[in-house]
Design a protein around this motif. Structure first.
Motif, mmCIF file in Angstrom:
data_model
loop_
_atom_site.group_PDB
_atom_site.id
_atom_site.type_symbol
_atom_site.label_atom_id
_atom_site.label_comp_id
_atom_site.label_asym_id
_atom_site.label_seq_id
_atom_site.Cartn_x
_atom_site.Cartn_y
_atom_site.Cartn_z
ATOM 1 N N VAL A 281 6.635 -86.763 -27.088
ATOM 2 C CA VAL A 281 7.796 -86.159 -26.245
ATOM 3 C C VAL A 281 9.149 -85.671 -27.179
ATOM 4 N N ASP A 282 9.665 -86.746 -27.542
ATOM 5 C CA ASP A 282 10.893 -86.512 -28.082
ATOM 6 C C ASP A 282 10.854 -85.326 -29.682
ATOM 7 N N LYS A 283 9.511 -85.544 -30.401
ATOM 8 C CA LYS A 283 8.783 -84.335 -31.118
ATOM 9 C C LYS A 283 9.264 -83.070 -30.429
ATOM 10 N N LEU A 284 8.617 -82.455 -29.119
ATOM 11 C CA LEU A 284 8.342 -81.704 -28.330
ATOM 12 C C LEU A 284 9.535 -81.388 -28.071
ATOM 13 N N SER A 285 11.091 -81.881 -27.785
ATOM 14 C CA SER A 285 12.154 -81.951 -26.999
ATOM 15 C C SER A 285 12.692 -81.337 -28.437
ATOM 16 N N ALA A 286 12.982 -81.873 -29.325
ATOM 17 C CA ALA A 286 13.501 -81.435 -30.655
ATOM 18 C C ALA A 286 13.333 -80.256 -30.647
ATOM 19 N N GLY A 287 11.670 -79.378 -30.735
ATOM 20 C CA GLY A 287 11.502 -77.986 -31.159
ATOM 21 C C GLY A 287 12.062 -76.942 -29.883
ATOM 22 N N LEU A 288 12.062 -77.685 -29.152
ATOM 23 C CA LEU A 288 12.447 -76.748 -28.225
ATOM 24 C C LEU A 288 14.449 -76.301 -28.086
#
Length: 502
Positions: free
Chosen positions: A291-298
């Motif tokens: 989730v953290d990785k996806l959030s950072a990209g967004l």
């Protein structure tokens, strides 16, 4: 002292005169249902896949006789699904796989081919007894009734999809059989085939839920679609409406007793409902890392300010599907301005953030894409007034049900009477200050979903397309460009839609 063997005939005689009662076998079966999980992140410390997966892991650890079941809607709509067509939800649920997943209408927002692709990427089975290919054959990768052997019990899972999906999603040539009739028939068949426990895993609205409950063919029904939380038990069937985004979860424990009477197996059970507020759940670490990785990209792409709203904005679900909305006006105004249309129509069901914005809020790309996550394209078509009137009649034909077809409009005003028969509710349609003429041609900006008949808008078809469906901008792109160009916007509820009888 008599030999021990000497008392055996007496024991046998007693056993013959007074048959011994068979000892009951006790089994606890836990069912954890969830549906309508769109956003991969938490909201105000509640919900999201990291907390959902933590609960699922804990339930399975506490009771190996646990079934983790999904009752529809996760591939769309969300901010991220607009970019990856729902792959994030597959990756996140693969960490703690379901025992069974039922496709909801939003599984088809990007078409059947995308859904089949996501099914192949899933580490769990998908099933729906009432969805077939056009020729009636099973849909690729989608199963039917599933019977699970658990602690000597046969548990039949009856997976039922939403039969209204073709009118609200891009289902292509797929066929959807009636949800209620098909579900009840399958439950009866499963019982006749020897199932001990019948569990409906369904994506149906509450009206259909009540019909399924009234049939008393199910022991338990886990239902999605309504975005609400509810539990009920009428002494025959236990029911759970499974909330939204995994915010509130209700595992149900069936305390089952298996006995034998007159040579027949007897199953009796009582339900124990539990309530979990996921605000009190520690997120699953493995899932949280993803989730953290996806959030950072967004964040890098979306946290860019595009303008300011001087007025409060409202995109709450109950507003955009029932009345004129300031957010709906902003979106429709942008569609009309960017295309040069006479009028614009945006279906309220396509506006998704379900929130309010205070006056003075700085709007970002994230805000607009959260409101408009479907990836729909703005199309300009030319229609006679008679067809435009038909579109408005469709818009208010199911307003009492909170249907997504309710229209947010620009360039026109109209009144409607919700007490009148559908198809005869609209009156006083004005375009540019002039009464609508049935024979006049109007340039109408719409999105490609309703142009293709989505949400019941069949009357929009057949016009002269001014913008080719493959050449339009995303609706979200048009709104962002409109806000950026103006810098400051101030949409307000101004009487575009008037409800009569108030």
């Amino acid at each position: 002292m008599p030999h021990p063997l000497a008392i055996r005939p007496a024991l046998l005689l007693c056993a013959a005169l007074f048959p011994l009662t068979a000892q009951a076998e006790s089994v606890k079966l836990t069912l954890l249902g969830v549906g309508d999980v769109y956003n991969f992140t938490e909201s105000e410390g509640r919900g999201g896949f990291a907390r959902l997966n933590a609960v699922a892991r804990a339930e399975r650890a506490a009771n190996p006789n646990t079934l983790y079941l999904f009752d529809g809607d996760m591939l769309s709509p969300s901010l991220l699904s607009g970019f990856d067509k729902g792959q994030n939800t597959i990756d996140l649920t693969n960490i703690v796989p379901f025992d069974l997943a039922v496709p909801g209408n939003h599984e088809f927002d990007f078409g059947p081919a995308n859904f089949i692709e996501k099914v192949k990427a899933s580490k769990y089975p998908w099933a729906a007894i009432n969805i077939t290919d056009a020729d009636g054959s099973p849909m690729e990768g989608v199963g039917g009734v599933m019977v699970k052997e658990i602690a000597g019990l046969k548990v039949a899972l009856i997976p039922v999809g939403q039969d209204t999906s073709p009118s609200v999603a891009a289902t292509g040539d797929l066929k959807f059989l009636p949800s209620v009739e098909t579900g009840i028939s399958a439950a009866k068949s499963a019982r006749a085939d020897g199932a001990d426990i019948i569990v409906g895993v369904v994506q149906t609205d509450m009206d259909n839920d009540r019909k399924l409950l009234k049939s008393h063919e199910f022991d338990v029904i886990l239902s999605g679609d309504d975005h609400s939380y509810a539990t009920a038990y009428d002494g025959i069937t236990a029911y759970i409406e499974t909330s939204i985004d995994g915010q509130f979860l209700s595992p149900i424990d069936l305390n089952i007793e298996v006995t034998e009477a007159d040579g027949k197996r007897v199953i009796k059970w009582t339900p124990a409902f539990r309530f979990i507020d996921t605000a009190n759940v520690q997120p699953d670490p493995e899932t949280q890392a993803m989730v953290d990785k996806l959030s950072a990209g967004l964040d890098q792409t979306l946290n860019v300010e595009i303008g300011t709203t001087e007025t409060a904005l409202d995109s709450r679900r109950n507003v955009v599907r029932a009345e004129e909305s300031s957010m709906g006006n902003l979106i429709a105004d942008a569609m009309r301005a960017q295309t040069g249309a006479d009028v614009a129509i945006m279906n309220g069901g396509g506006i998704r953030a379900d929130r309010t914005y205070d006056a003075g809020t700085k709007l970002t790309r994230r805000d607009i894409l959260t409101e408009l996550p479907f990836g729909n394209v703005t199309i300009l078509t030319e229609l006679p007034g008679s067809q435009l009137l038909g579109a408005l009649e469709n818009a208010v034909s199911q307003v009492e049900k909170g249907a997504g077809r309710f229209a947010q409009v620009s360039g026109l005003t109209f009144s409607y009477d919700p007490s009148a028969e559908p198809g005869s509710r609209v009156s006083k349609v004005m375009i540019g200050g002039t009464p609508l003429s049935p024979d006049a041609l109007y340039k109408v900006a719409v999105n490609d979903f309703i142009l293709g008949g989505g949400d019941g808008y069949a009357t929009l078809g057949g016009g002269r397309l001014i913008t080719d469906t493959g050449a339009g901008n995303l609706v979200a792109t048009d709104v962002m460009a409109y806000v950026e160009k103006l810098g400051t916007v101030k949409p307000a509820v101004e009487g575009r839609i008037k409800k009569l009888g108030q």
